[in-house]
Design an enzyme around this catalytic site. Sequence first.
Site, short mmCIF file in Angstrom:
data_model
loop_
_atom_site.label_atom_id
_atom_site.label_comp_id
_atom_site.label_asym_id
_atom_site.label_seq_id
_atom_site.Cartn_x
_atom_site.Cartn_y
_atom_site.Cartn_z
N SER A 145 0.73 -1.10 -0.20
CA SER A 145 0.07 -0.21 -0.09
C SER A 145 0.70 1.40 0.67
O SER A 145 1.61 1.26 -0.64
CB SER A 145 -0.39 -0.10 1.19
N HIS A 195 -1.99 -1.25 -4.20
CA HIS A 195 -3.95 -0.99 -4.58
C HIS A 195 -4.90 0.56 -4.18
O HIS A 195 -3.48 0.92 -3.91
CB HIS A 195 -4.48 -2.38 -3.73
#
Length: 205
Positions: free
Chosen positions: A108, A133
């Site tokens: 992330s 993501h």
Amino acid sequence: MSQLIKDPTNLGLVPVVIEQTARGERSFDIYSRLLKERVIFMIGQVEDHMANLIVAQMLFLESENPDKDIHLYINSPGGSVTAGMSIYDTMQFIKPDVSTMCIGQAASMGAFLLTAGAAGKRFALPNARVMIHQPLGGFQGQASDIEIHAKEILKIKGQLNSLLAHHTGQPIEQLEKDTDRDNFMSADEAKEYGIIDAVLSQRPV
């Protein structure tokens, strides 16, 4: 001359380095000692307190020597976008190049900061894992407030994808597709994707 002191019965304590100098002994916690070598650790969840410490360390190292690289070691599952962006903006703002190295994982926001290192100076160890993501968010309240926050998340998603495209060289359309769900990569796959520049199994000579 340095000596590493660590009590194995107190594994929660930070190891202390004792240095012998002309003025006698000096003790440093291990992270402060590595900071003298221009090494910064970004370990754990990305949140405001951690981000403030990392920003402060980068600014300090810039003031010490604006022409010498800073080395940022990352082992993080990600976290706050705003905290991460404060680190990102500082990395781009200061004069020294920031070399990034993934040890363990960079997921992330951790992956975002990994790829934000100086071009040609972004690395991972062979068994590191990388995950990208879309930003996560949750909000409770009136429908109108939920709509406002949903729009903000979409703006942040677009901003992050645009910056990822810049640093990786991937087309924005491909990034939008690849970040729609959790996308895990090995170190070699992260190199192929453009998140890092090289996988290092040994320290370069």
